[in-house]
Scaffold this motif. Structure first.
Motif, PDB file in Angstrom:
ATOM      1  N   ILE A 191       0.837  -1.201   0.000  1.00 21.57           N
ATOM      2  CA  ILE A 191       0.000   0.000   0.000  1.00 21.57           C
ATOM      3  C   ILE A 191       0.870   1.248   0.000  1.00 21.57           C
ATOM      4  O   ILE A 191       0.642   2.198  -0.745  1.00 21.57           O
ATOM      5  CB  ILE A 191      -0.939   0.004   1.228  1.00 21.57           C
ATOM      6  N   LEU A 192       1.897   1.241   0.832  1.00 17.72           N
ATOM      7  CA  LEU A 192       2.780   2.397   0.914  1.00 17.72           C
ATOM      8  C   LEU A 192       3.513   2.650  -0.401  1.00 17.72           C
ATOM      9  O   LEU A 192       3.745   3.790  -0.791  1.00 17.72           O
ATOM     10  CB  LEU A 192       3.792   2.201   2.051  1.00 17.72           C
ATOM     11  N   LYS A 193       3.870   1.584  -1.093  1.00 16.85           N
ATOM     12  CA  LYS A 193       4.607   1.751  -2.346  1.00 16.85           C
ATOM     13  C   LYS A 193       3.777   2.455  -3.411  1.00 16.85           C
ATOM     14  O   LYS A 193       4.322   3.106  -4.307  1.00 16.85           O
ATOM     15  CB  LYS A 193       5.095   0.397  -2.857  1.00 16.85           C
ATOM     16  N   SER A 194       2.451   2.350  -3.310  1.00 20.13           N
ATOM     17  CA  SER A 194       1.596   3.027  -4.285  1.00 20.13           C
ATOM     18  C   SER A 194       1.682   4.544  -4.123  1.00 20.13           C
ATOM     19  O   SER A 194       1.303   5.300  -5.022  1.00 20.13           O
ATOM     20  CB  SER A 194       0.146   2.564  -4.143  1.00 20.13           C
ATOM     21  N   ILE A 195       2.185   4.990  -2.970  1.00 22.22           N
ATOM     22  CA  ILE A 195       2.365   6.421  -2.732  1.00 22.22           C
ATOM     23  C   ILE A 195       3.304   7.017  -3.777  1.00 22.22           C
ATOM     24  O   ILE A 195       3.131   8.153  -4.220  1.00 22.22           O
ATOM     25  CB  ILE A 195       2.934   6.666  -1.312  1.00 22.22           C
ATOM     26  N   LEU A 196       4.298   6.237  -4.166  1.00 30.54           N
ATOM     27  CA  LEU A 196       5.305   6.730  -5.104  1.00 30.54           C
ATOM     28  C   LEU A 196       4.708   7.110  -6.456  1.00 30.54           C
ATOM     29  O   LEU A 196       5.329   7.841  -7.233  1.00 30.54           O
ATOM     30  CB  LEU A 196       6.395   5.669  -5.295  1.00 30.54           C
ATOM     31  N   LYS A 197       3.495   6.629  -6.738  1.00 29.47           N
ATOM     32  CA  LYS A 197       2.854   6.919  -8.023  1.00 29.47           C
ATOM     33  C   LYS A 197       2.032   8.212  -7.985  1.00 29.47           C
ATOM     34  O   LYS A 197       1.603   8.706  -9.018  1.00 29.47           O
ATOM     35  CB  LYS A 197       1.950   5.756  -8.427  1.00 29.47           C
ATOM     36  N   ILE A 198       1.800   8.737  -6.769  1.00 24.05           N
ATOM     37  CA  ILE A 198       0.984   9.947  -6.627  1.00 24.05           C
ATOM     38  C   ILE A 198       1.859  11.179  -6.835  1.00 24.05           C
ATOM     39  O   ILE A 198       2.904  11.324  -6.203  1.00 24.05           O
ATOM     40  CB  ILE A 198       0.318   9.999  -5.232  1.00 24.05           C
ATOM     41  N   LYS A 199       1.420  12.069  -7.699  1.00 25.49           N
ATOM     42  CA  LYS A 199       2.208  13.258  -8.027  1.00 25.49           C
ATOM     43  C   LYS A 199       1.707  14.522  -7.327  1.00 25.49           C
ATOM     44  O   LYS A 199       2.481  15.404  -6.992  1.00 25.49           O
ATOM     45  CB  LYS A 199       2.188  13.480  -9.547  1.00 25.49           C
ATOM     46  N   ASN A 200       0.385  14.607  -7.111  1.00 28.11           N
ATOM     47  CA  ASN A 200      -0.199  15.806  -6.513  1.00 28.11           C
ATOM     48  C   ASN A 200       0.078  15.857  -5.011  1.00 28.11           C
ATOM     49  O   ASN A 200      -0.166  14.887  -4.287  1.00 28.11           O
ATOM     50  CB  ASN A 200      -1.710  15.821  -6.772  1.00 28.11           C
ATOM     51  N   LYS A 201       0.588  16.980  -4.535  1.00 26.64           N
ATOM     52  CA  LYS A 201       0.967  17.134  -3.128  1.00 26.64           C
ATOM     53  C   LYS A 201      -0.210  16.918  -2.181  1.00 26.64           C
ATOM     54  O   LYS A 201      -0.106  16.173  -1.198  1.00 26.64           O
ATOM     55  CB  LYS A 201       1.564  18.523  -2.911  1.00 26.64           C
ATOM     56  N   ASP A 202      -1.340  17.570  -2.459  1.00 28.78           N
ATOM     57  CA  ASP A 202      -2.500  17.457  -1.569  1.00 28.78           C
ATOM     58  C   ASP A 202      -3.045  16.030  -1.535  1.00 28.78           C
ATOM     59  O   ASP A 202      -3.437  15.530  -0.475  1.00 28.78           O
ATOM     60  CB  ASP A 202      -3.603  18.424  -2.007  1.00 28.78           C
ATOM     61  N   GLU A 203      -3.074  15.380  -2.688  1.00 26.49           N
ATOM     62  CA  GLU A 203      -3.541  13.991  -2.749  1.00 26.49           C
ATOM     63  C   GLU A 203      -2.610  13.089  -1.945  1.00 26.49           C
ATOM     64  O   GLU A 203      -3.059  12.166  -1.256  1.00 26.49           O
ATOM     65  CB  GLU A 203      -3.593  13.508  -4.201  1.00 26.49           C
ATOM     66  N   LEU A 204      -1.330  13.365  -2.033  1.00 26.45           N
ATOM     67  CA  LEU A 204      -0.346  12.560  -1.318  1.00 26.45           C
ATOM     68  C   LEU A 204      -0.492  12.720   0.189  1.00 26.45           C
ATOM     69  O   LEU A 204      -0.457  11.740   0.944  1.00 26.45           O
ATOM     70  CB  LEU A 204       1.064  12.961  -1.757  1.00 26.45           C
TER      71      LEU A 204
END
Length: 235
Positions: A201-214
């Motif tokens: 689950i945490l590794k999927s974070i690396l795919k998020i580009k938008n700061k607020d979404e992250l």
């Protein structure tokens, strides 16, 4: 776990300083209405305090000092009966206490109770950190995650690596708020967590580009991660 309790005015439900939790005065309001009798209001006020304690991974046995304010000092025996029945369920040692008679209380309540609790476990320190993280105070969250990690590491507790992961994750969030995406710090945090579903689950974070979404993703992850063991700290 979310805290389904809101302050009734411009104040915080609780504040944490060091190892102490200062819980604001609670009246017999259940979120919808003020309870009718003195006994019911006393019971509800204690239930509200209990909700805050559980949210932080604490127990009524962690309360070291409480203050009761009442407009019904002549019926103190009724308050005492509810009080003792509540606390005896969590051990024989009752908290120290002051009992103060007053002329009036908010919302015409008959009783108000405030409390001070002492944080004694690494899990509780983690849960305090979790509260601050979800609230967006990443600096304070990092402080408590770091303390939980250092204490659990010293005592060789099984959750030490997890607490280290949250410490690194909060450090990453601090950098992110400053506009810096520290990929290495995030990967280090990810690698610290158990290599299981959580890690994926945490590794999927690396795919998020938008700061607020992250940031929202991180908050949801931190809130959903449960650690139930309560481990006592020995100085």
């Amino acid at each position: 776990m979310e805290l389904d309790l809101k302050p009734l005015g411009p104040y915080s439900l609780f504040r944490v300083e060091g190892n102490f939790v200062f819980i604001s005065g609670q009246i017999g309001f259940d979120g919808k209405e003020l309870k009718s009798t003195l006994e019911e209001q006393t019971s509800q006020a204690l239930k509200n305090i209990y909700k805050i304690l559980v949210y932080l991974g604490l127990s009524p046995s962690d309360i070291i000092k409480a203050t009761i304010f009442t407009t019904c000092m002549d019926q103190a025996d009724k308050i005492n009966a509810v009080w003792e029945n509540f606390f005896r369920r969590f051990g024989e040692n009752l908290p120290s206490r002051s009992f103060v008679g007053v002329s009036a209380l908010p919302r015409s309540a008959l009783v108000e109770i405030e409390a001070i609790a002492f944080v004694k476990s690494s899990v509780s320190l983690y849960k305090v950190g979790r509260h601050y993280f979800v609230s967006g105070d990443f600096m304070r969250a990092h402080e408590f995650f770091e303390r939980a990690w250092r204490i659990s590491q010293k005592r060789k507790e099984k959750n030490a690596d997890v607490f280290r992961g949250f410490s690194l994750l909060s450090a990453f969030a601090i950098k992110l708020e400053e506009g810096k995406f520290n990929r290495n710090l995030l990967k280090k945090a990810i690698d610290t967590f158990p290599k299981s579903k959580t890690n994926k689950i945490l590794k999927s974070i690396l795919k998020i580009k938008n700061k607020d979404e992250l940031i929202d993703y991180l908050k949801n992850f931190v809130m959903s991660y449960e650690i139930k063991e309560k481990q006592t700290i020995e100085d």
